[in-house]
Design an enzyme around this catalytic site. Structure first.
Site, short mmCIF file in Angstrom:
data_model
loop_
_atom_site.label_atom_id
_atom_site.label_comp_id
_atom_site.label_asym_id
_atom_site.label_seq_id
_atom_site.Cartn_x
_atom_site.Cartn_y
_atom_site.Cartn_z
CE LYS A 16 -5.85 12.42 9.51
NZ LYS A 16 -6.28 11.12 9.22
CE LYS A 52 2.22 9.09 3.91
NZ LYS A 52 1.79 8.57 5.09
CE LYS A 103 -5.98 6.03 0.07
NZ LYS A 103 -6.10 6.54 1.29
P1 AMP Z 1 -4.17 5.70 3.52
O1 AMP Z 1 -5.35 4.86 3.14
O2 AMP Z 1 -3.81 6.87 2.96
O3 AMP Z 1 -3.94 5.88 5.15
O4 AMP Z 1 -2.70 4.77 3.43
C1 AMP Z 1 -2.64 3.52 3.34
C2 AMP Z 1 -1.13 3.29 3.37
O5 AMP Z 1 -0.65 3.59 2.48
C3 AMP Z 1 -0.37 3.56 4.82
O6 AMP Z 1 0.12 2.34 5.25
C4 AMP Z 1 0.70 4.36 4.34
O7 AMP Z 1 1.60 4.37 5.03
C5 AMP Z 1 0.71 3.94 2.88
N1 AMP Z 1 1.25 5.33 2.22
C6 AMP Z 1 0.13 6.32 1.67
N2 AMP Z 1 0.89 7.38 1.27
C7 AMP Z 1 2.30 6.90 1.07
C8 AMP Z 1 3.57 7.79 0.60
N3 AMP Z 1 3.75 8.95 0.01
N4 AMP Z 1 4.52 6.97 0.73
C9 AMP Z 1 4.71 5.73 1.35
N5 AMP Z 1 3.80 5.09 1.85
C10 AMP Z 1 2.39 5.73 1.90
#
Ligand code: AMP
Length: 326
Positions: free
Chosen positions: A111, A192, A195
């Site tokens: 990052k 992946k 958001k």
């Molecule tokens: P974040 O707030 O973006 O860190 O994501 C929160 C949760 O959503 C984490 O536990 C990630 O593993 C899950 N997550 C986010 N994007 C994906 C994806 N494309 N496929 C599976 N799990 C996801």
């Protein structure tokens, strides 16, 4: 009963990957574990952020979590910054973690590379994560590959602290997720679904209207060839659609592949399943946004419940460190 915690960062609108990878498992887990779920707004500050959007996104994420089926009678739902002990313990743990440990984190390196001005909080982010876990005496943390290094750091810091200052923290066990569904971006199956960080054309947001969801699925990148078969390496786009359909319908991607004779037919079925999945969530979301006071009350109650244990942990930690406690 084990105690688990899961957090979602309000860095953008929630998408279907968040639902399949984090929210749906939490909705199931709330009946089997003592579950805490939080909106990780402090973590959203580790990279450049828009203060004008953060509170709105925080409320949106909390409301969507409730709309998706988290029940305050079965879990503790709160906003991280409303439990100030997260910050307090973060600093105290920074005095037990080392620069070398934080600097070794692969996610930090990746990052940091992408930014001109790296916030110090990005470096210490895993220590805030350790604070999130240790504050609430969490005993089990399910992790995918991308978080296992951070959890190792949590375990190392807790173990070292206990050895040096006396038993203070529960050292959490790492539970490797057997099958971590990883939903890929529909327009770039090598990335992946997330958001942030893409145009959004291949991201299925939970609050997208049904027509937008259908359009995005119908435009999903597929692969050369016409036959529907499940081959992650050779046909990643089609495999992603089959994986998605499998997780939405509890099927197996290989068996589903045999049911479709064209990509268009497969995409139609995926679009239908996605729309059916989000429809009740969107309906409930509309009801909840009509009554924001109800969501506020849930968050207040959640923070208050979380603070009971959190303040006890902070007290134990300050005493162990030799700070003068009142
Ligand atoms: P974040 O707030 O973006 O860190 O994501 C929160 C949760 O959503 C984490 O536990 C990630 O593993 C899950 N997550 C986010 N994007 C994906 C994806 N494309 N496929 C599976 N799990 C996801």
């Amino acid at each position: 009963m084990s105690r688990q915690i899961t957090g979602l960062k309000p860095t953008g609108h929630l998408q279907l990957g968040n639902y399949l990878g984090a929210i749906a498992p939490a909705v199931r887990a709330q009946h089997q574990t003592d579950l805490l779920v939080f909106v990780a707004d402090l973590h959203a500050l580790t990279v450049d952020h828009d203060p004008g959007q953060l509170s709105g996104l925080t409320r949106e994420v909390a409301t969507l979590l409730l709309a998706a089926g988290l029940d305050p009678a079965h879990c503790t739902l709160f906003v991280q910054s409303q439990v100030p002990e997260h910050v307090q313990l973060h600093y105290l743990l920074e005095c037990a973690a080392t620069y070398g440990e934080a600097h070794r984190m692969i996610q930090f390196k990746e990052k940091a590379k992408a930014q001109q001005q790296v916030r110090l909080s990005l470096l210490s982010y895993p220590v805030l994560m350790a604070s999130d876990i240790l504050l609430h005496d969490i005993d089990e943390v399910p992790v995918g590959d991308d978080q296992s290094q951070h959890l190792e750091l949590t375990r190392d810091v807790a173990t070292r602290f206990n050895a040096k200052y006396g038993h203070t923290f529960v050292v959490p066990k790492m539970v490797h997720q057997v099958f971590a569904a990883r939903l890929m971006d529909l327009s770039d199956p090598s990335a992946k679904m997330g958001k942030t960080g893409s145009s959004g054309a291949g991201v299925l947001f939970l609050l997208d209207p049904p027509e937008a969801l259908r359009r995005k699925v119908m435009r999903a990148t597929t692969d050369a060839g016409r036959e529907v078969s499940y081959d992650r390496a050779a046909r990643p786009g089609v495999a992603n659609l089959l994986d998605l359909l499998a997780s939405l319908t509890d099927g197996s991607p290989q068996a589903l592949a045999d049911q479709f004779s064209s990509y268009a037919e497969l995409k139609g079925a995926v679009a239908d399943a996605v729309i059916e999945t989000v429809r009740p969530i969107q309906r409930r979301y509309a009801e909840l946004t009509a009554d924001p006071a109800q969501v506020d009350a849930v968050l207040r109650e959640g923070a208050s419940r979380a603070r009971d244990r959190a303040s006890a942990t902070v007290r134990r930690t300050t005493e162990a460190l030799g700070l003068l406690t009142s």
